[in-house]
Design a protein around this motif. Structure first.
Motif, short mmCIF file in Angstrom:
data_model
loop_
_atom_site.label_atom_id
_atom_site.label_comp_id
_atom_site.label_asym_id
_atom_site.label_seq_id
_atom_site.Cartn_x
_atom_site.Cartn_y
_atom_site.Cartn_z
N MET A 211 33.11 33.79 -55.84
CA MET A 211 31.96 33.57 -54.94
C MET A 211 31.49 34.87 -54.29
SD MET A 211 32.85 30.17 -52.84
CE MET A 211 33.21 28.60 -53.58
N VAL A 219 28.29 28.74 -54.47
CA VAL A 219 29.38 27.95 -53.89
C VAL A 219 29.77 26.78 -54.79
CG1 VAL A 219 29.90 26.47 -51.96
CG2 VAL A 219 28.73 28.62 -51.57
N VAL A 273 38.12 36.63 -44.61
CA VAL A 273 37.95 35.18 -44.79
C VAL A 273 37.44 34.81 -46.17
CG1 VAL A 273 37.69 34.33 -42.45
CG2 VAL A 273 35.75 35.38 -43.57
N TRP A 274 36.60 35.67 -46.75
CA TRP A 274 36.02 35.28 -48.05
C TRP A 274 37.05 35.22 -49.15
CZ3 TRP A 274 36.82 38.63 -52.00
CH2 TRP A 274 37.08 39.96 -51.68
N LEU A 277 40.51 32.02 -46.94
CA LEU A 277 40.19 30.90 -46.06
C LEU A 277 38.93 30.15 -46.51
CD1 LEU A 277 40.40 29.22 -43.52
CD2 LEU A 277 39.54 31.12 -42.20
N ALA A 278 37.83 30.88 -46.73
CA ALA A 278 36.57 30.22 -47.05
C ALA A 278 36.64 29.47 -48.38
CB ALA A 278 35.43 31.24 -47.05
N ASP A 281 38.66 26.38 -48.07
CA ASP A 281 37.96 25.34 -47.33
C ASP A 281 36.96 24.60 -48.21
OD1 ASP A 281 37.24 23.98 -44.80
OD2 ASP A 281 35.31 24.88 -45.29
N TYR A 282 36.25 25.34 -49.08
CA TYR A 282 35.34 24.64 -50.00
C TYR A 282 36.11 23.64 -50.85
CZ TYR A 282 31.39 27.62 -48.88
OH TYR A 282 30.37 28.24 -48.22
N THR A 480 44.36 24.61 -44.88
CA THR A 480 43.09 25.10 -44.34
C THR A 480 43.11 25.06 -42.82
OG1 THR A 480 41.99 24.13 -46.23
CG2 THR A 480 40.59 24.80 -44.43
N ALA A 484 42.67 28.34 -40.51
CA ALA A 484 41.54 28.38 -39.58
C ALA A 484 42.04 28.37 -38.14
CB ALA A 484 40.60 27.20 -39.84
N ASP B 19 25.19 25.89 -51.08
CA ASP B 19 24.88 26.65 -52.29
C ASP B 19 23.52 27.34 -52.18
OD1 ASP B 19 26.14 27.07 -54.92
OD2 ASP B 19 24.25 26.29 -55.69
N GLN B 49 30.19 34.13 -44.19
CA GLN B 49 31.55 33.60 -44.15
C GLN B 49 32.25 34.09 -42.89
OE1 GLN B 49 32.58 31.28 -46.01
NE2 GLN B 49 30.78 31.35 -47.31
N TRP B 53 33.52 31.59 -39.72
CA TRP B 53 34.93 31.33 -39.40
C TRP B 53 35.39 32.03 -38.13
CZ3 TRP B 53 37.16 27.32 -41.28
CH2 TRP B 53 36.67 26.78 -42.47
#
Lengths: 690, 60
Positions: A211, A219, A273-274, A277-278, A281-282, A480, A484, B19, B49, B53
């Motif tokens: 992503m 996403v 986070v990317w 975590l992110a 979470d998705y 998650t 978080a 998206d 992001q 967060w």
């Protein structure tokens, strides 16, 4: 006129059906009762409450104004303040509030029988939790989307504000510890579960890289790839479980796994986070929504029979899963799903920034909690479709029923819930596990319940796959929450330390990031560690502590709501928040009193500490237990003080709120209402014009 | 008829999942700050992001 009469008749029919279903559940004393009764009762109660109570609150108490511009419209920046379609906001809000809590609480509370938990979930939600979420969301929307902590400070004063902040930090620590414990207990000596859960980490990283670098911002693509890999990991775990060479690698003690979870939590908190975590979470959000939907479909298709009695003898306080009487402990054990203070953090600050119109608050605030409450009802169904004997064998810690399978089944059967060693062995084999005895924490028994429901609805041959799918599903969003929560705790700590050293307050200064992340992880890691070495399973200590802290936060939120209602001249209607507040104060205080003062070693923290100290001094403990006894004693005392702290904070906030209200009613000056001035919405006319 | 339903459903899924966040941002940007440089898709995603967060986003 005719349509009005037929509409009334329809609502009357809903009311009669609802009353019949609730009555049927409450009065049934037969062998079993069909789960459809629960679904029907829940559907009717929610529909009636939503149609009448929430409409009344919206129109008469809060007076939602659809012509007034929301913060999203006034402060639109294309990123966090964005006027958004209400179904989209509903989806975001629900995905944010629904975590593992409503799945675990009802499972544990099922030790009292199905009735107390079910009634509390229904009544607590429509009169308490939904009202809390809706009113806080409304007040935050009228205040530019401010957070609960800011509102508490602005409307009640610095004391209320500080209480909300400390409460949030403490609840986070306890919550992460107990959730970590749930995951550890689910993975303990289960190579399949451990391998699957471990695989979710590289999968999340892969999706994160996809992503961020390969197809930036795509996403849906990334999530679909991740979901396929997760399902593959569930099957792959089974393969590892059958491999002689790989199996021992993933067959670990609880303590080893706890250290892994602690290390993982620290890494997740300091990585960007990317990366972890992110994307996680998705994946967890899709997984969560999909599984909940699947469970609802399976329950309706299958209509399983509930085997647990309405009430068990454990309402007297002797329950094996956690000690304590029905009142107040069922109300502490089930927080999420009935009233959850944590929701007020999402309902303020986050969701209000997306609302396109004030009238959406009813559907999103009240309706979102209704749906979460329904998730709790489904968890209750999944826990109670199991044979009670099996349910207690899975959930009772070895410290209560004995380490040997024969002792455990003898004890559980003697309670009147027959179960045999062969039955448990057969079930474990079907689920692809070595043993299902003393798998405390709620996740394994929920997974067995879900696997049997899914198995009967969609094919019986894949029980082991369904079981590990359910474990993976729980673990993914527990982790998650863990990531978080650690991160939020770190920010709060940095914010606080920034008062003393501006450098430490910089969220991007790496030494400060390491220090504060380490401090938060150490805090929850401590409780997780103690929970794992505790022979009674730890959940019996940590879950009530979590319940008390969560209900304390709910009381802070409801105090803010009551205070604002009174200050806005709505004293006559302030009971909508005041009554749930009074109930929570009573429940939390009683529970805290018992946890501190009770002479029963299974309830009172001090009693347990003293009992253990006496046994240690007398030398009557086995060597393994004597080695950890000093730590357990210290922990029980610490837990007692912590409980005392929670209850003191609770009453300080309530008295602060009462002080503000009394001053306002006497006409003395108080903090002014901080509502933003009215600005007419232009979105309505724009839509008309377009 | 079915085609337009499907398109609407797909738009909803994209919106729900985030998206289409960048496209939406571009539209907002073009309207609100037409003369400023737009961050790239990659930069936007990373920044979003991080912003997302830094508060309480997930619950119990």
């Amino acid at each position: 006129m005719g349509s009005s009469i037929s509409r009334r008749m329809a609502w009357l029919a809903v009311a009669v059906t609802g009353a019949g279903a609730v009555g049927g559940i409450a009065l049934n004393r037969g062998e079993s009762i069909n789960a459809l009764w629960f679904v029907a009762a829940a559907a009717c109660v929610y529909t009636l409450a939503y149609r009448f109570y929430s409409a009344w609150i919206a129109a008469r108490v809060l007076v939602l104004d659809e012509t007034r511009a929301t913060p999203a419209e006034r402060l639109d920046n294309g990123r966090d303040f964005v006027p958004t379609n209400r179904w989209v906001v509903f989806g975001h809000h629900f995905a944010a509030i629904a975590g593992p809590g409503p799945l675990i609480g009802p499972t544990l509370a099922a030790q009292f029988g199905y009735l107390p938990g079910t009634l509390w979930i229904l009544i607590g939600a429509v009169l308490g939790g939904c009202v809390q979420d809706m009113t806080i969301m409304f007040f935050s929307t009228r205040r530019d989307g401010r957070s609960l902590g800011q509102m508490a400070r602005d409307e009640l004063g610095p004391v209320g504000g500080a209480a909300a902040l400390t409460g949030t930090l403490m609840i986070m620590v306890i919550l992460i510890a107990v959730l970590g414990l749930v995951v550890v207990n689910a993975m303990k000596h289960s190579p399949w579960a451990t391998a699957t859960v471990a695989a979710t980490i590289p999968i999340a990283v892969l999706v994160g890289v996809y992503m961020r670098n390969i197809r930036p911002g795509r996403v849906l693509e990334g999530s679909l790839i991740g979901l396929a890999l997760l399902l593959f990991a569930v099957a792959g775990g089974g393969w590892i479980d059958h491999s002689e060479t790989l199996r021992p690698l993933f067959d670990q003690e609880g303590l080893t796994l706890a250290w892994f979870v602690i290390g993982y939590g620290f890494l997740a908190a300091i990585l960007p986070v990317w990366l972890l975590l992110a994307p996680r979470d998705y994946l967890s959000t899709f997984m969560k929504l999909g599984t909940i939907f699947l469970l609802a479909v399976a329950i309706v298709l299958l209509r399983p029979e509930i085997r647990m009695p309405a009430l068990t003898q454990f309402t007297d306080g002797s329950g094996p899963i956690f000690g304590g009487k029905l009142f107040p402990f069922v109300f502490i054990t089930i927080a999420c799903g009935a009233v959850s203070g944590f929701h007020s953090l999402i309902s303020s600050g986050t969701t209000p920034k997306l609302l396109a119109n004030e009238r959406d608050i009813r559907m999103i605030g009240y309706g979102g909690m209704v749906l979460e409450s329904f998730v709790a009802i489904m968890a209750m169904i999944a826990a109670t479709v199991l044979d009670p004997g099996v349910f207690f064998a899975i959930n009772s810690p070895a410290g209560v029923v004995g380490k040997e399978a024969a002792d455990a089944v003898a004890k559980i059967s003697a309670w009147g819930f027959p179960v045999t060693v062969e039955q448990m062995q057969f079930l474990a084999r079907e689920m692809g596990e070595k043993t299902l005895f003393a798998r405390t924490g709620g996740a394994p028994s929920l997974a067995v319940g879900m696997a049997s429901i899914f198995g009967s609805a969609f094919g019986d041959g894949l029980l082991a796959l369904w079981y590990h799918f359910a474990i993976m599903f729980e673990a993914v969003f527990i982790l998650t929450t863990l990531d978080a929560g650690t991160r939020v705790g770190r920010f709060m700590l940095q914010d606080f330390l920034g008062n003393f050293s501006p450098r430490l307050g910089q969220t991007s200064w790496y030494p400060s990031v390491l220090l504060t992340s380490g401090a938060i992880v150490a805090a929850w890691g401590y409780f997780l560690y103690i929970g794992v070495i505790d022979p009674n399973g730890g959940v019996n200590i940590l879950w009530p502590l979590f319940g008390i802290s969560n209900q304390m936060l709910a009381a802070v939120a409801l105090s803010v709501a009551t205070g604002i209602l009174v200050k806005s001249g709505k004293l006559r209607h302030a009971w909508i928040a005041g009554v749930p507040l009074a109930w929570l104060a009573a429940v939390t205080t009683t529970a805290a009193y018992e946890k501190i003062m009770s002479a029963d070693v299974r309830i009172g923290f001090f009693a347990a500490a003293n009992d253990l100290a006496a046994k240690l001094a007398a030398g009557s403990l086995p060597p393994g237990k004597a080695a950890v006894a000093p730590q357990l004693i210290f922990n029980q005392q610490l837990d007692a003080w912590l409980t005392l702290f929670f209850v003191v904070v609770l009453w300080v906030v309530i008295f602060d709120m009462l002080r503000v209200c009394a001053r306002h009613l006497q006409g003395k000056p108080v903090q002014p209402l901080t509502e933003s001035p009215h600005e007419p919405s232009r979105l309505v006319e724009l839509w008309v014009r377009d | 008829m079915i085609g337009s339903r499907l398109t609407a459903f797909w738009a909803l899924v994209r919106r729900l999942s985030g998206d289409d966040a960048y496209e939406r941002y571009l539209r907002h940007h073009a309207q609100a700050h037409p003369h400023e440089a737009v961050p790239g898709r990659k930069e936007f995603f990373k920044r979003e992001q991080e912003r997302k967060w830094d508060g309480v986003r997930r619950c119990c």
